[in-house]
Design an enzyme around this catalytic site. Structure first.
Site, PDB file in Angstrom:
ATOM      1  N   CYS A   2      37.144 -42.123 -10.520  1.00 34.32           N
ATOM      2  CA  CYS A   2      36.125 -43.713 -11.260  1.00 34.32           C
ATOM      3  C   CYS A   2      34.259 -43.916 -10.772  1.00 34.32           C
ATOM      4  O   CYS A   2      34.433 -43.815  -9.299  1.00 34.32           O
ATOM      5  CB  CYS A   2      36.555 -44.302 -10.717  1.00 34.32           C
ATOM      6  SG  CYS A   2      38.340 -44.889 -11.992  1.00 34.32           S
ATOM      7  N   ARG A  27      31.928 -38.438 -11.796  1.00 27.88           N
ATOM      8  CA  ARG A  27      34.050 -39.091 -11.292  1.00 27.88           C
ATOM      9  C   ARG A  27      34.590 -39.657 -12.401  1.00 27.88           C
ATOM     10  O   ARG A  27      35.641 -39.686 -11.862  1.00 27.88           O
ATOM     11  CB  ARG A  27      33.044 -40.514 -10.598  1.00 27.88           C
ATOM     12  CG  ARG A  27      31.857 -40.008  -9.356  1.00 27.88           C
ATOM     13  CD  ARG A  27      31.844 -41.741  -9.142  1.00 27.88           C
ATOM     14  NE  ARG A  27      32.526 -42.191  -8.263  1.00 27.88           N
ATOM     15  CZ  ARG A  27      33.203 -41.312  -7.078  1.00 27.88           C
ATOM     16  NH1 ARG A  27      31.933 -40.880  -6.642  1.00 27.88           N
ATOM     17  NH2 ARG A  27      34.410 -41.995  -6.404  1.00 27.88           N
ATOM     18  N   TRP A  74      38.669 -42.897 -14.125  1.00 29.22           N
ATOM     19  CA  TRP A  74      39.280 -41.372 -14.106  1.00 29.22           C
ATOM     20  C   TRP A  74      41.261 -42.044 -14.525  1.00 29.22           C
ATOM     21  O   TRP A  74      41.216 -42.558 -12.778  1.00 29.22           O
ATOM     22  CB  TRP A  74      39.018 -40.782 -13.278  1.00 29.22           C
ATOM     23  CG  TRP A  74      40.236 -39.216 -13.191  1.00 29.22           C
ATOM     24  CD1 TRP A  74      39.460 -38.042 -13.842  1.00 29.22           C
ATOM     25  CD2 TRP A  74      40.729 -38.695 -12.618  1.00 29.22           C
ATOM     26  NE1 TRP A  74      40.405 -37.311 -14.093  1.00 29.22           N
ATOM     27  CE2 TRP A  74      41.322 -37.634 -12.817  1.00 29.22           C
ATOM     28  CE3 TRP A  74      41.534 -39.595 -11.536  1.00 29.22           C
ATOM     29  CZ2 TRP A  74      42.438 -36.820 -12.687  1.00 29.22           C
ATOM     30  CZ3 TRP A  74      42.589 -39.160 -10.886  1.00 29.22           C
ATOM     31  CH2 TRP A  74      42.737 -37.701 -11.450  1.00 29.22           C
ATOM     32  N   ASN A 100      37.804 -48.991  -8.014  1.00 27.67           N
ATOM     33  CA  ASN A 100      37.736 -46.969  -7.808  1.00 27.67           C
ATOM     34  C   ASN A 100      38.575 -47.498  -6.759  1.00 27.67           C
ATOM     35  O   ASN A 100      38.643 -47.682  -5.782  1.00 27.67           O
ATOM     36  CB  ASN A 100      36.806 -46.408  -7.348  1.00 27.67           C
ATOM     37  CG  ASN A 100      36.506 -45.021  -7.578  1.00 27.67           C
ATOM     38  OD1 ASN A 100      37.795 -44.621  -7.039  1.00 27.67           O
ATOM     39  ND2 ASN A 100      35.676 -44.493  -6.596  1.00 27.67           N
ATOM     40  N   GLY A 101      40.561 -46.269  -7.463  1.00 24.94           N
ATOM     41  CA  GLY A 101      41.230 -46.680  -6.237  1.00 24.94           C
ATOM     42  C   GLY A 101      42.499 -46.413  -6.532  1.00 24.94           C
ATOM     43  O   GLY A 101      42.406 -46.548  -7.816  1.00 24.94           O
ATOM     44  N   GLU A 487      37.736 -17.403  -7.181  1.00 22.24           N
ATOM     45  CA  GLU A 487      36.626 -19.123  -7.539  1.00 22.24           C
ATOM     46  C   GLU A 487      35.934 -18.597  -9.397  1.00 22.24           C
ATOM     47  O   GLU A 487      36.042 -19.700  -9.853  1.00 22.24           O
ATOM     48  CB  GLU A 487      35.093 -18.612  -6.928  1.00 22.24           C
ATOM     49  CG  GLU A 487      33.876 -18.943  -6.935  1.00 22.24           C
ATOM     50  CD  GLU A 487      34.384 -21.354  -7.080  1.00 22.24           C
ATOM     51  OE1 GLU A 487      35.574 -21.939  -6.891  1.00 22.24           O
ATOM     52  OE2 GLU A 487      33.572 -21.399  -7.790  1.00 22.24           O
ATOM     53  N   LYS A 491      36.951 -20.927 -11.850  1.00 28.81           N
ATOM     54  CA  LYS A 491      35.918 -21.433 -13.063  1.00 28.81           C
ATOM     55  C   LYS A 491      36.281 -21.194 -14.450  1.00 28.81           C
ATOM     56  O   LYS A 491      35.357 -22.931 -15.257  1.00 28.81           O
ATOM     57  CB  LYS A 491      34.101 -20.972 -12.896  1.00 28.81           C
ATOM     58  CG  LYS A 491      33.320 -20.961 -11.249  1.00 28.81           C
ATOM     59  CD  LYS A 491      32.944 -22.466 -11.523  1.00 28.81           C
ATOM     60  CE  LYS A 491      33.681 -23.294 -10.742  1.00 28.81           C
ATOM     61  NZ  LYS A 491      33.873 -23.574  -9.575  1.00 28.81           N
ATOM     62  N   GLU A 494      38.637 -23.966 -15.920  1.00 29.00           N
ATOM     63  CA  GLU A 494      38.297 -25.701 -15.692  1.00 29.00           C
ATOM     64  C   GLU A 494      37.596 -25.960 -16.853  1.00 29.00           C
ATOM     65  O   GLU A 494      37.580 -26.867 -17.370  1.00 29.00           O
ATOM     66  CB  GLU A 494      37.998 -25.896 -14.037  1.00 29.00           C
ATOM     67  CG  GLU A 494      36.332 -25.700 -14.316  1.00 29.00           C
ATOM     68  CD  GLU A 494      36.087 -25.852 -12.743  1.00 29.00           C
ATOM     69  OE1 GLU A 494      36.393 -27.703 -12.237  1.00 29.00           O
ATOM     70  OE2 GLU A 494      35.228 -25.478 -12.289  1.00 29.00           O
ATOM     71  N   HIS A 510      51.941  -4.423  -7.260  1.00 27.96           N
ATOM     72  CA  HIS A 510      53.335  -5.709  -7.077  1.00 27.96           C
ATOM     73  C   HIS A 510      53.457  -6.845  -8.120  1.00 27.96           C
ATOM     74  O   HIS A 510      54.198  -8.033  -8.142  1.00 27.96           O
ATOM     75  CB  HIS A 510      52.604  -6.479  -5.937  1.00 27.96           C
ATOM     76  CG  HIS A 510      52.711  -5.759  -4.663  1.00 27.96           C
ATOM     77  ND1 HIS A 510      53.162  -4.858  -4.309  1.00 27.96           N
ATOM     78  CD2 HIS A 510      51.304  -5.198  -4.142  1.00 27.96           C
ATOM     79  CE1 HIS A 510      52.851  -3.899  -3.623  1.00 27.96           C
ATOM     80  NE2 HIS A 510      51.868  -4.197  -3.094  1.00 27.96           N
ATOM     81  N   LYS A 609      34.454 -36.002 -10.621  1.00 29.19           N
ATOM     82  CA  LYS A 609      33.722 -35.023  -9.774  1.00 29.19           C
ATOM     83  C   LYS A 609      34.824 -34.530  -8.354  1.00 29.19           C
ATOM     84  O   LYS A 609      34.286 -34.057  -7.429  1.00 29.19           O
ATOM     85  CB  LYS A 609      32.431 -35.204 -10.185  1.00 29.19           C
ATOM     86  CG  LYS A 609      31.370 -34.056  -8.712  1.00 29.19           C
ATOM     87  CD  LYS A 609      30.837 -33.081  -9.479  1.00 29.19           C
ATOM     88  CE  LYS A 609      30.214 -32.069  -8.442  1.00 29.19           C
ATOM     89  NZ  LYS A 609      30.599 -30.467  -8.804  1.00 29.19           N
TER      90      LYS A 609
END
Ligand code: F6R
Length: 614
Positions: A2, A27, A74, A100-101, A487, A491, A494, A510, A609
């Protein structure tokens, strides 16, 4: 997560808050809301959706006033809807809060408040907190600041909050524990925000609250910061900001992500500027120099990080072990913090974090410190919690990264970590002089080579057209490029929501090779240096099972070209530094696929983010 914004002063608060929320939307963007005091009453506007939706609905209301606050959410407690959006009001309608939290003990607190007659409209923990503050205020007839303090001492969890009382509309109470909160200090005005981006055009003076601190931010009174626990006064430390406006705007690109991908040549240079002196054969990093003995005496280095930063940590493991011959372990911060790890006083813990606010990484740092380790931070955001919580560190100097998918953070983290490895190798004599000098020169050439690798943009776009509708994708690499495969897959998944996995190429046989058929695109990272012949064999194994191969190769390669369906060429460099180049076309490929699929590249669904919740 947030984002929070607040303003108190002489300007109209509405445009400041809206603009600030847009800058903080990275955020979280599940819902947005704001509240203003117009001189006689509170004016509230909030909605599910983005800040632009908030702007649309706010056109219907007159929103004037010189004090106000806003929130971009968020979701944690309660689904993203209008009612759960912040700000929240107390039952009397006098107190307003943004948060925020997470308040972890909200359930028993809520039960108790319900017993006392409080009614709740939302499913949020935040509405519990504002009513708890009201209850404390009423019961003991306290001023708002004191009531916030007493209430916060009953709370378990994390928060950055702004609270104001319409009956006393010349102050905003702010407090933080675990979530960031910056106060911009202007002339007869204050700005409050999760980071400094909402107020950089108004002031370059900022105070970053520390954990367990609160402040009464008011007009015509000195700014006082206190410890929430014991009420002791703290001297405000006003910091000068180095950020500028251009850094946080799109600068002609369609998306922040693309802008940030293309910034990599210049930000990598910024990362090593003043630290790397190839002509003198020197690496100078204050945080490392001041603590050189600790690094040299380390029995091992433990790297803690999450997500993309964890991938940078994996690359660093290979580089540090190879160059400096110090044993390195890389841990997901979220696992490390909960598994009672063995950490000794002689261990050096390196915490990597773009935002410097990731809750799991912060908790891992605290644990490592408790166990007596020396903790070194590699962060991008100056003044962030991790940069303050660590014993020493090195900034990556990548500038603000706004796109939710990390790009330039990754390459600048690797640059910092490679410099650390080289400095340690020099001190330990684990690289020959000529290899040491060669690596310094190679590193100095990286920005130009990244610029050349960015020339693959059109090729990446062309390949994206072909594979944009694939439901799955595999990424393979070996050695230094195994983390790049991870990575690359992260990318893609997401931002385009295509299922993607990264594997060490040799692991295919395997199990994962069973997935290969003519519909499976396989991105293989196959630069000339490193385990080239082995990767060629792995490509052959995929080819013989009809997989579609997209290969990232060194310029001039012929062998892989004959086998692969599509090739993307990047410049040559040493094996250890190759992730700085091989990752570029993978970033571009993900970007174009996501754009072609109509995804919101800068703000992918369900993400934020800065992950300030565990
Ligand atoms: C992926 C991404 C995340 C972050 C992770 C850690 O593109 O951005 O995986 O890398 O959330 O964040 P920081 O580096 O801020 O600690």
């Amino acid at each position: 997560m947030c984002g929070i914004v607040g303003y108190i002063g002489f300007r109209e608060a509405y445009p400041i808050i809206i603009k600030g929320l847009k800058r903080l939307e990275y955020r979280g963007y599940d819902s947005a809301g704001l509240i203003l005091f117009d001189g006689s009453d509170l004016k509230l506007s909030k909605t599910k959706g983005k800040v632009s939706d908030l702007e649309d609905i706010s056109k219907e209301i007159t929103l004037n006033g010189n004090i106000g606050m806003g929130h971009t959410r968020w979701a944690t407690h309660g689904v993203p809807n209008d009612v759960n959006s912040h700000p929240h009001l107390s039952n009397s309608g006098n107190l307003a809060i943004i948060h925020n939290g997470i308040i972890e003990n909200y359930a028993p607190l809520k039960k108790e408040l319900i017993k006392r007659g409080y009614i709740f409209h939302s499913d949020t923990d935040t509405e519990v907190l504002v009513n708890l503050i009201e209850e404390v205020q009423k019961k003991d007839n306290l001023k708002l600041g004191k009531a916030v303090q007493v209430a916060l001492n009953q709370v378990v969890g994390a928060y950055a909050i702004c609270v104001f009382d319409k009956k006393n509309p010349d102050e905003i109470i702010v407090a933080r524990l675990g979530s960031p909160l910056a106060i911009g200090v202007g002339e007869n005005e204050f700005f409050i925000a999760s980071d400094a981006s909402p107020f950089i055009e108004y002031t370059s003076n900022a105070i970053y609250l520390e954990d367990e601190e609160m402040a009464v931010v008011g007009l015509n009174k000195p700014l006082k910061i206190r410890k929430i626990k014991d009420d002791s006064l703290v001297d405000p430390y006003v910091q000068e900001l180095k950020m500028n406006l251009e850094q946080i705007e799109k600068g002609g690109y369609d998306h922040f992500m693309l802008k940030e991908i293309f910034e990599q040549p210049s930000v990598i240079k910024d990362t090593y500027r003043g630290r790397l002196h190839a002509n003198l054969g020197l690496i100078q990093m204050a945080g490392v120099e001041d603590n050189l003995e600790k690094f040299l005496n380390a029995e091992r280095i433990v790297i803690v990080a999450c997500g993309t930063s964890w991938h940078a940590g994996l690359v660093a493991e290979y580089i540090i072990e190879e160059f400096a011959r110090i044993s390195v372990e890389v841990e997901y911060a979220s696992e490390f913090r909960y598994r009672n790890p063995i950490i000794n006083k002689n261990d050096v813990v390196i915490a990597i974090s773009q935002s410097g606010e990731t809750a799991d990484t912060l908790a891992a740092i605290k644990l490592a410190k408790e166990k007596g380790a020396f903790v070194f931070g590699v962060c991008n955001v100056v003044g962030s919690s991790i940069s303050r919580e660590t014993h020493a560190g090195a900034y990556t100097h990548a500038g603000p990264e706004i796109g939710v998918a990390s790009t330039k953070a990754f390459t600048t983290q690797i640059t910092v970590l490679a410099m650390i490895a080289l400095r340690l190798a020099k001190a330990k004599g684990t690289l020959t002089n000529s290899d040491f000098h060669r690596y310094l020169q190679e590193l100095e050439l990286i920005p130009d080579k990244v610029a050349e690798a960015l020339g693959t943009n059109d090729k990446a776009k062309e390949i994206a057209t072909i594979f944009k509708d694939a439901p799955n994708c595999l990424y393979l690499g070996r050695g230094y490029n195994f983390p790049v495969a991870l990575e690359g897959a992260l990318k893609l998944k997401e931002i385009s929501y295509i299922h993607a996995e990264g594997y060490p190429a040799a692991e295919m046989k395997h199990g994962p090779i069973a997935l290969i058929d003519e519909h499976m695109p396989v991105v293989v990272i196959a630069p000339k240096q490193g385990h080239y012949d082995k990767v060629v064999s792995n490509i052959q194994e995929i080819k013989s099972r009809s997989g579609k191969i997209i290969a990232v190769v060194t310029k001039g390669d012929t062998q892989v070209r004959e086998l692969a369906d599509y090739v993307i060429e990047i410049p040559d460099t040493s094996d250890a530094l190759s992730p700085l180049l091989t990752t570029i076309p993978l970033q571009l490929l993900s970007y174009h696929i996501a754009v072609m699929r109509g995804c919101n590249v800068d703000q992918p669904r369900n993400l934020a983010k800065s992950v300030t919740v565990e």
